[in-house]
Design a protein around this motif. Sequence first.
Motif, PDB file in Angstrom:
ATOM      1  N   GLU A 233      46.639  59.818  55.559  1.00  0.00           N
ATOM      2  CA  GLU A 233      45.653  58.794  55.240  1.00  0.00           C
ATOM      3  C   GLU A 233      46.223  57.467  55.683  1.00  0.00           C
ATOM      4  O   GLU A 233      47.352  57.123  55.325  1.00  0.00           O
ATOM      5  CB  GLU A 233      45.323  58.774  53.757  1.00  0.00           C
ATOM      6  N   CYS A 234      45.483  56.733  56.490  1.00  0.00           N
ATOM      7  CA  CYS A 234      45.980  55.491  57.047  1.00  0.00           C
ATOM      8  C   CYS A 234      46.247  54.496  55.917  1.00  0.00           C
ATOM      9  O   CYS A 234      45.970  54.769  54.755  1.00  0.00           O
ATOM     10  CB  CYS A 234      44.970  54.916  58.051  1.00  0.00           C
ATOM     11  N   TYR A 235      46.801  53.356  56.289  1.00  0.00           N
ATOM     12  CA  TYR A 235      47.211  52.364  55.301  1.00  0.00           C
ATOM     13  C   TYR A 235      46.168  52.190  54.199  1.00  0.00           C
ATOM     14  O   TYR A 235      44.995  51.982  54.468  1.00  0.00           O
ATOM     15  CB  TYR A 235      47.457  51.010  55.969  1.00  0.00           C
ATOM     16  N   GLN A 236      46.639  52.293  52.978  1.00  0.00           N
ATOM     17  CA  GLN A 236      45.755  52.141  51.829  1.00  0.00           C
ATOM     18  C   GLN A 236      46.113  50.890  51.029  1.00  0.00           C
ATOM     19  O   GLN A 236      47.289  50.609  50.781  1.00  0.00           O
ATOM     20  CB  GLN A 236      45.873  53.363  50.913  1.00  0.00           C
ATOM     21  N   CYS A 237      45.111  50.169  50.646  1.00  0.00           N
ATOM     22  CA  CYS A 237      45.319  48.997  49.801  1.00  0.00           C
ATOM     23  C   CYS A 237      45.342  49.464  48.347  1.00  0.00           C
ATOM     24  O   CYS A 237      44.378  50.050  47.865  1.00  0.00           O
ATOM     25  CB  CYS A 237      44.186  47.994  50.018  1.00  0.00           C
ATOM     26  N   HIS A 238      46.448  49.222  47.667  1.00  0.00           N
ATOM     27  CA  HIS A 238      46.546  49.542  46.238  1.00  0.00           C
ATOM     28  C   HIS A 238      46.522  48.221  45.477  1.00  0.00           C
ATOM     29  O   HIS A 238      47.548  47.718  45.022  1.00  0.00           O
ATOM     30  CB  HIS A 238      47.813  50.346  45.964  1.00  0.00           C
ATOM     31  N   LEU A 239      45.333  47.695  45.367  1.00  0.00           N
ATOM     32  CA  LEU A 239      45.136  46.349  44.852  1.00  0.00           C
ATOM     33  C   LEU A 239      45.732  46.205  43.456  1.00  0.00           C
ATOM     34  O   LEU A 239      45.396  46.958  42.536  1.00  0.00           O
ATOM     35  CB  LEU A 239      43.640  46.021  44.821  1.00  0.00           C
ATOM     36  N   ALA A 240      46.639  45.221  43.327  1.00  0.00           N
ATOM     37  CA  ALA A 240      47.280  44.866  42.055  1.00  0.00           C
ATOM     38  C   ALA A 240      48.205  45.957  41.524  1.00  0.00           C
ATOM     39  O   ALA A 240      48.710  45.842  40.404  1.00  0.00           O
ATOM     40  CB  ALA A 240      46.225  44.541  40.993  1.00  0.00           C
ATOM     41  N   GLN A 241      48.461  46.985  42.321  1.00  0.00           N
ATOM     42  CA  GLN A 241      49.300  48.079  41.868  1.00  0.00           C
ATOM     43  C   GLN A 241      50.681  48.072  42.518  1.00  0.00           C
ATOM     44  O   GLN A 241      51.690  48.218  41.843  1.00  0.00           O
ATOM     45  CB  GLN A 241      48.610  49.423  42.170  1.00  0.00           C
ATOM     46  N   ARG A 242      50.720  47.882  43.838  1.00  0.00           N
ATOM     47  CA  ARG A 242      51.994  47.928  44.561  1.00  0.00           C
ATOM     48  C   ARG A 242      52.477  46.558  45.009  1.00  0.00           C
ATOM     49  O   ARG A 242      53.597  46.428  45.474  1.00  0.00           O
ATOM     50  CB  ARG A 242      51.880  48.852  45.774  1.00  0.00           C
ATOM     51  N   GLN A 243      51.624  45.571  44.884  1.00  0.00           N
ATOM     52  CA  GLN A 243      52.040  44.212  45.187  1.00  0.00           C
ATOM     53  C   GLN A 243      51.218  43.238  44.353  1.00  0.00           C
ATOM     54  O   GLN A 243      50.046  43.474  44.077  1.00  0.00           O
ATOM     55  CB  GLN A 243      51.880  43.895  46.673  1.00  0.00           C
ATOM     56  N   ILE A 244      51.874  42.165  43.957  1.00  0.00           N
ATOM     57  CA  ILE A 244      51.200  41.091  43.238  1.00  0.00           C
ATOM     58  C   ILE A 244      51.729  39.768  43.778  1.00  0.00           C
ATOM     59  O   ILE A 244      52.773  39.712  44.429  1.00  0.00           O
ATOM     60  CB  ILE A 244      51.434  41.168  41.706  1.00  0.00           C
ATOM     61  N   SER A 245      50.991  38.707  43.522  1.00  0.00           N
ATOM     62  CA  SER A 245      51.377  37.382  44.003  1.00  0.00           C
ATOM     63  C   SER A 245      51.361  36.394  42.843  1.00  0.00           C
ATOM     64  O   SER A 245      50.433  36.396  42.024  1.00  0.00           O
ATOM     65  CB  SER A 245      50.420  36.914  45.099  1.00  0.00           C
ATOM     66  N   VAL A 246      52.398  35.557  42.821  1.00  0.00           N
ATOM     67  CA  VAL A 246      52.507  34.540  41.778  1.00  0.00           C
ATOM     68  C   VAL A 246      52.284  33.175  42.420  1.00  0.00           C
ATOM     69  O   VAL A 246      53.004  32.786  43.341  1.00  0.00           O
ATOM     70  CB  VAL A 246      53.879  34.580  41.093  1.00  0.00           C
ATOM     71  N   ILE A 252      49.216  34.986  38.039  1.00  0.00           N
ATOM     72  CA  ILE A 252      49.459  36.198  38.818  1.00  0.00           C
ATOM     73  C   ILE A 252      48.139  36.684  39.410  1.00  0.00           C
ATOM     74  O   ILE A 252      47.120  36.770  38.710  1.00  0.00           O
ATOM     75  CB  ILE A 252      50.069  37.311  37.944  1.00  0.00           C
ATOM     76  N   TYR A 253      48.178  37.001  40.698  1.00  0.00           N
ATOM     77  CA  TYR A 253      47.005  37.499  41.417  1.00  0.00           C
ATOM     78  C   TYR A 253      47.314  38.855  42.043  1.00  0.00           C
ATOM     79  O   TYR A 253      48.484  39.187  42.251  1.00  0.00           O
ATOM     80  CB  TYR A 253      46.605  36.508  42.520  1.00  0.00           C
ATOM     81  N   PRO A 254      46.284  39.638  42.368  1.00  0.00           N
ATOM     82  CA  PRO A 254      46.530  40.969  42.926  1.00  0.00           C
ATOM     83  C   PRO A 254      47.038  40.966  44.356  1.00  0.00           C
ATOM     84  O   PRO A 254      47.579  41.963  44.824  1.00  0.00           O
ATOM     85  CB  PRO A 254      45.154  41.655  42.827  1.00  0.00           C
ATOM     86  N   CYS A 255      46.875  39.847  45.092  1.00  0.00           N
ATOM     87  CA  CYS A 255      47.329  39.790  46.479  1.00  0.00           C
ATOM     88  C   CYS A 255      47.317  38.330  46.928  1.00  0.00           C
ATOM     89  O   CYS A 255      46.698  37.470  46.284  1.00  0.00           O
ATOM     90  CB  CYS A 255      46.436  40.637  47.383  1.00  0.00           C
ATOM     91  N   VAL A 256      47.984  38.052  48.041  1.00  0.00           N
ATOM     92  CA  VAL A 256      48.159  36.662  48.476  1.00  0.00           C
ATOM     93  C   VAL A 256      46.831  35.965  48.772  1.00  0.00           C
ATOM     94  O   VAL A 256      46.686  34.769  48.529  1.00  0.00           O
ATOM     95  CB  VAL A 256      49.077  36.577  49.717  1.00  0.00           C
ATOM     96  N   GLN A 257      45.865  36.701  49.306  1.00  0.00           N
ATOM     97  CA  GLN A 257      44.613  36.056  49.697  1.00  0.00           C
ATOM     98  C   GLN A 257      43.794  35.556  48.519  1.00  0.00           C
ATOM     99  O   GLN A 257      42.917  34.707  48.675  1.00  0.00           O
ATOM    100  CB  GLN A 257      43.753  37.009  50.546  1.00  0.00           C
TER     101      GLN A 257
END
Length: 368
Positions: A233-246, A252-257
């Motif tokens: 399965e190609c790249y999967q977005c795991h929103l707020a699970q594998r990366q977070i942004s401060v 705290i946000y689920p991703c940089v954007q």
Amino acid sequence: MHVTLHLTTGCNLNCRYCYSPPTSRNDMSQQTAFQTIDFISENYPVNTGIIFFGGEPLLKKDLIKETIAYSHTKSGYFHYKVTTNGILLDNDFLEYASKVNLQISISVDGNEQAHNTFRRFPDGSTTFGIVNEKIDLLLHYQPYSKVLMTVSPETLAHYADSVEFLLNKGFKYIIVSLDFSSKNWNNISLKELKRQYKRISAIYETRILKEEKFYFSPFEMKLASHIRKNNFECYQCHLAQRQISVAFDGLIYPCVQFVKNSEYAIGYVTEGIDGETQNRLYKESKTQTEECLKCDYNPRCNNKCSCLSWQLTGTINQVSPLICETERILIPIADKLGEKLFKKASPMFIQKHYNAVFPILSMIEDMQ
């Protein structure tokens, strides 16, 4: 887990690639940075990537050093990354980065014509001359640094030439993002994108047959997915699970954007993460449209980035027609490339995509 610290909204360039161009500069305080390290140590102490981001994060070199030093007082194992436009790189900082194992990625949009299109100083003067020198300096200290290349409709004509330029400079890892936010995508630019991918395919084939070892992000996952059709399965977005942004203020946000869009905030560094909000966003991001579910390319498609979907459609789970078009252009070209290299029994290609231990062997080889 990867945790991104937005050290500053300020930048020393005037380009259009900022996710949320600031009207005024906001800097993360030392207190907030240290509180973020406390949060990471308490919640993600094992093999967590701490990423310094901006704006231009090297405007806050001292804070980077202070934050890394503070993290060394905590239990756990962390690794460090920073993404920079390269202007402020110097010997002192690169020597420091080598001592603390801070991996540096540099944003370069390709050759001189491509890079100078949008990456300029506030007075309008070009930056390529300086960045070109900083590339040599960076690769001297970190030969396997990643280069981050943004391609827009205005720079498409230089895409293949830019890839060749970056390879000739010595980069082994080229990570490419298409500037989907541009309003200038149309049928003409999509045809040019197809032409450029075909040119890059020829460059890729020639170099792989010469046993050169490199990574070009648009092709690698597509080649892997073609080879392992039923188990990939190609790249999967795991929103707020594998990366977070401060953010600079500790939210705290689920991703940089999403930073600065408070409706998507999922917590605060001194209070932790709201698990209910985190799980709700993740579940919502995984809801696919009927159109996607019926598409033959679905398992191999990169149209699963929730942050990018939100930027382009206003929701985190809707299909962007533009990304669909670019994926339909890329996948057949990558498949044809893979078939040609397999038929030619390219040793590098076979090792790269059929030998499960190749990444380990490659790393050992690189360290010698």
